[in-house]
Design an enzyme around this catalytic site. Sequence first.
Site, mmCIF file in Angstrom:
data_model
loop_
_atom_site.group_PDB
_atom_site.id
_atom_site.type_symbol
_atom_site.label_atom_id
_atom_site.label_comp_id
_atom_site.label_asym_id
_atom_site.label_seq_id
_atom_site.Cartn_x
_atom_site.Cartn_y
_atom_site.Cartn_z
ATOM 1 N N GLY A 127 -7.969 -5.424 -19.923
ATOM 2 C CA GLY A 127 -6.988 -4.615 -20.678
ATOM 3 C C GLY A 127 -6.125 -5.616 -21.750
ATOM 4 O O GLY A 127 -6.068 -5.125 -22.487
ATOM 5 N N GLN A 128 -6.186 -6.898 -21.669
ATOM 6 C CA GLN A 128 -5.217 -7.724 -22.546
ATOM 7 C C GLN A 128 -5.731 -7.409 -23.964
ATOM 8 O O GLN A 128 -5.113 -8.137 -24.505
ATOM 9 C CB GLN A 128 -5.040 -8.651 -21.802
ATOM 10 C CG GLN A 128 -6.045 -9.832 -21.589
ATOM 11 C CD GLN A 128 -6.293 -9.559 -20.206
ATOM 12 O OE1 GLN A 128 -7.072 -9.034 -19.774
ATOM 13 N NE2 GLN A 128 -6.783 -10.648 -19.107
ATOM 14 N N GLY A 129 -7.153 -7.678 -23.975
ATOM 15 C CA GLY A 129 -7.842 -7.610 -25.212
ATOM 16 C C GLY A 129 -8.531 -9.474 -25.566
ATOM 17 O O GLY A 129 -9.478 -9.163 -27.064
ATOM 18 N N THR A 155 -6.902 -16.511 -24.369
ATOM 19 C CA THR A 155 -7.233 -17.377 -25.665
ATOM 20 C C THR A 155 -7.605 -18.525 -26.262
ATOM 21 O O THR A 155 -8.173 -18.430 -27.256
ATOM 22 C CB THR A 155 -5.962 -16.600 -26.715
ATOM 23 O OG1 THR A 155 -5.894 -14.942 -26.696
ATOM 24 C CG2 THR A 155 -5.946 -16.965 -27.570
ATOM 25 N N ALA A 207 -3.353 -20.670 -32.467
ATOM 26 C CA ALA A 207 -2.976 -19.263 -31.244
ATOM 27 C C ALA A 207 -2.595 -20.150 -30.174
ATOM 28 O O ALA A 207 -3.149 -21.255 -29.868
ATOM 29 C CB ALA A 207 -4.325 -18.586 -31.090
ATOM 30 N N LYS A 208 -1.607 -19.830 -29.386
ATOM 31 C CA LYS A 208 -1.431 -20.321 -27.690
ATOM 32 C C LYS A 208 -1.165 -19.016 -27.078
ATOM 33 O O LYS A 208 -2.174 -18.232 -27.998
ATOM 34 C CB LYS A 208 0.657 -20.991 -28.038
ATOM 35 C CG LYS A 208 0.690 -21.707 -28.634
ATOM 36 C CD LYS A 208 1.974 -22.119 -28.372
ATOM 37 C CE LYS A 208 3.036 -21.587 -29.301
ATOM 38 N NZ LYS A 208 4.497 -22.321 -29.128
ATOM 39 N N GLY A 255 0.468 -13.488 -23.123
ATOM 40 C CA GLY A 255 -0.131 -12.749 -21.654
ATOM 41 C C GLY A 255 1.443 -13.054 -21.018
ATOM 42 O O GLY A 255 1.480 -12.155 -20.558
ATOM 43 N N GLU A 256 1.949 -13.810 -20.649
ATOM 44 C CA GLU A 256 2.812 -14.122 -20.143
ATOM 45 C C GLU A 256 4.648 -14.145 -20.146
ATOM 46 O O GLU A 256 5.583 -14.465 -19.040
ATOM 47 C CB GLU A 256 2.892 -15.538 -18.242
ATOM 48 C CG GLU A 256 1.977 -14.790 -18.333
ATOM 49 C CD GLU A 256 1.254 -15.839 -17.089
ATOM 50 O OE1 GLU A 256 1.080 -15.767 -15.503
ATOM 51 O OE2 GLU A 256 0.707 -17.688 -17.587
#
Lengths: 785, 172
Positions: A514-516, A558, A740-741, A744-745
């Site tokens: 779901g996170q893409g 990512t 990017a880094k 999510g958390e």
Amino acid sequence: MSLSELTEQSTASGETNETDETSAAVGESVEKVDGWGLVTGNARYTDDIPTEDALEGRPLRSPHAHARIRSVDTEAAEAIDSVEAVLTHEDVPDKRFTRTGFPYPAPAPFDEHVLNETVRHVGEPVAAVAARSADAAERAIEAIDVDYEVLEHVLEPEEAMEPDAPTLHPEEYENPQENAVPERNIVCETRHEEGDVEAGFEQADAVVAGEYESQIVQHLPMEPNTTIAWIDDRERLVLRTTTQVSHICRDKIARAFGLNRTDVKVIKPRVGGGFGVRQDTVPNQFISAALALETGRKVRLKNSRKEDLHVSQTRHAQTVEVETGVREDGTITAMHVDITSNTGAYGCHASAVLSNAAHEPMSIYPTENRLFTGRAVYTNLTPGGAMRGYGAVQGTFGLESHIDEVADAIGMDPAEFRRRNVIEEGEESFEPAHSESKPVLESVGVTECLDRACTTVGWADGPDQPDDDRYQRGYGIALTMAKSGVPNSEYSRCSITLEDDGTLTVRIGVGDTGQGSETVMGQIAASVFGLDIESVHVKADDTDATPWDNGAYASSTTYISGNATEKAARDLAGKVRELAAEWHDTAPESVELADGDVSFPDGTSMTLGAFAAEAFEGVRGPKRRLIGTGEHFTALSPKPFAAQLAEVEVDTETGEFEVLRLVNAVDCGQALNPANVRGQIVGGAVMGLGQTLSETLPFDEDGQPDIRGLRDYEVMHAPDLPEIETEIVETYEPTGPYGAKSVGEVSILGPSPAVANAVDDAVGVRISELPITAASIWDGLQEGS
Amino acid sequence: MSQEKKSADSIHICINGERERLDIEPGETLMASLRRAGHYSVKNGCDEGVCGACNVILGEEGLTRSCLVPAASCDGDDVMTVEGLLDDDGRLHPLQEEFLERGAAQCGYCIPGVLLSAYDLLQRDTVPTEEAIADALSGNICRCTGYVQQIEAIQAAAERLPDAEPAAEGEH
């Protein structure tokens, strides 16, 4: 798409793969590649396929927190018409494993079987049934007669470490962790010192100590853990299952049953959330596999919501003690963090969660003298596991609460105290002693996050106070840091095919729940060619079709899978340039790829579609099919940062309180999809608020989960939300895909300490136990007055 | 299996405008029989009436948790699932478009239920405030998004719908 639309389109242009938009996909909030299915109800989750031909699987669960199984009488169950299999611990492989979802061997003791002869928590599977109807399966479960020798149980780590406590794992096991003392229920015990902490404390003007407790919570992904398992037409075991790590799941299932890796396939359909619980290969998956292997039939095993709440791995409850030496000028001279972690019945993620709980939050304040000590302890509770934040929720609650107390001890503003001590670009993170990571950080935006959050609310002026002084408002801030993958452990490989119309098929085993992730992989691949996202198809859903990827955990996707995707796209681009250069008798470097076009030094160009068609058809030479590949494996794990600032209002006459506002300023490097980045930040923050304000999975003295079902598990609902603001503080991570880094958390970590600090700012009451309740504030107000 | 099915009964319902016969088993919920008939957009998130993932619009009852309704009681009813939001040409409803546009769907499991809660709200209130939208979602659990982008998407959809008053007149 519809046939009529397609017919119109192809009549008009003769081509189907071009759109008006030529936006560079990276950096744009493009719609999710799987979005249409999600909003139309067409997305197919594990159980969304016909299973009329499937047997219904059911586990029999232990009513006891700790018991040895003397015998199991399955005769009556087997006699029920339409029961196809009844399995007990005697029917499953002898070899033990850990469900912990890292590549083999995983940093966790091999302390469990598919079904165990000794059960160690209420709800642990004792036996499993497959029957031709749900009703028969349930009757069979009831008909199994188990003779339990009930053993003494223990629920608290401190008690479990006492010499007279029952030993949960008396048998020697493989893969013991650092300083394990199984007879005392210690899974691991660790000590990591830099500098000289004793000396550091002696240099301090003040030494401040505090203790902070966090509770057991559940991930509660909206889709319960579900598996459909069968044997396919090549006699391979197939699992269609709720996983976020399809390749690791395949490996664990194959190892547990002694199968060739190639004889197991894991399909990850759409998955309804994960948050870490699906990093592990769960009993639901092992049992489904066992029942399918036993019967040769398709088996469906879906946890009920209540089961999922009771028996899925939880967040580890931890006691975090912090002691800090500080000088009057605000310099930290020494810091010692000591953590006791309750890992429950099995050592699932015990050591890695423990380590992360200290190392991430401690990294934010580099100090010459620092010490982490800690231990993870078995008890007769549902096992802990990986959950978004991975220990750092607990550690950050402790450390960021404590930092306010340290600032208070020297009379310094807590934001200013943080500003003086916070990590800067070029400094090193505090990495576990055994880590092979390269700790120097190249992108650190945490000070800017702090400043932005403070400016947004007008920190210096404090909150506007209500007219009625019964109600007091306060501000509280917390800084957070997470990671971008486990150094030298994550591996991802990507393959990208240039189709003959110029579109791209990206094959990569990311675990999008779901996170893409699939969208971001598509954006990265598209951007290398200047294509739009519609020209890319991302195939990520099964282990046959994708190369190895560790899957979704540790905020790795990512950064790690994204780098693999970018490399594969650049490899493919290189091949396109080489072939194009051959056709035009020029140098490959002189061929440009942009906006979906292939351009030559003589000023001519062709679309990538035309190029691919000519290559495929062999118009200018031999027929060619171009595929690019890339892989990524690294000792680096760049850190995202956040500053999270809460405003609360407390009723001084009752202790009732409300979070009014939560500002989240986040440095995740470059935001590849700003809308999805915001979704991660807000989603994490609200889950963090749930941990702060209401969520808890309580157990009674017998180790029974003390909730009837979802109705007793208090998560955040829409009307509970404070005003939530998100500010993306962009830095550029030179080693990340397009800068990017991870994201999510990092935002789940701050709400607990930010709210606790705000309560203290409002009414001078320090709450050091989660969840924060009106009753605990009331008690604090009474003590203070 | 055939033996257990002998006791099965059936009902007729009108699903998204299409008349359909559903086989039902004794004691079965509407959610279970809809899903068994292939209406997989009706999600089973808790089976205890708490999460809202199984929401449907049921006849005169309106927004209903289909896991709490016996299928046998629905004979002759109209049922709308999220598929019913599409127009006759299969185009997305503004709610769906705004959810896509604003990143309001992550894992998607709650989304059919959330969209139907939103649809139900917009039937009653064409210019809902943020608070009214949050209240309308109070029976839905979304574990991914933190609801914020969903609330924004619903507000944006409300503004696009033909019978919405100009935004300036709403309480924004």
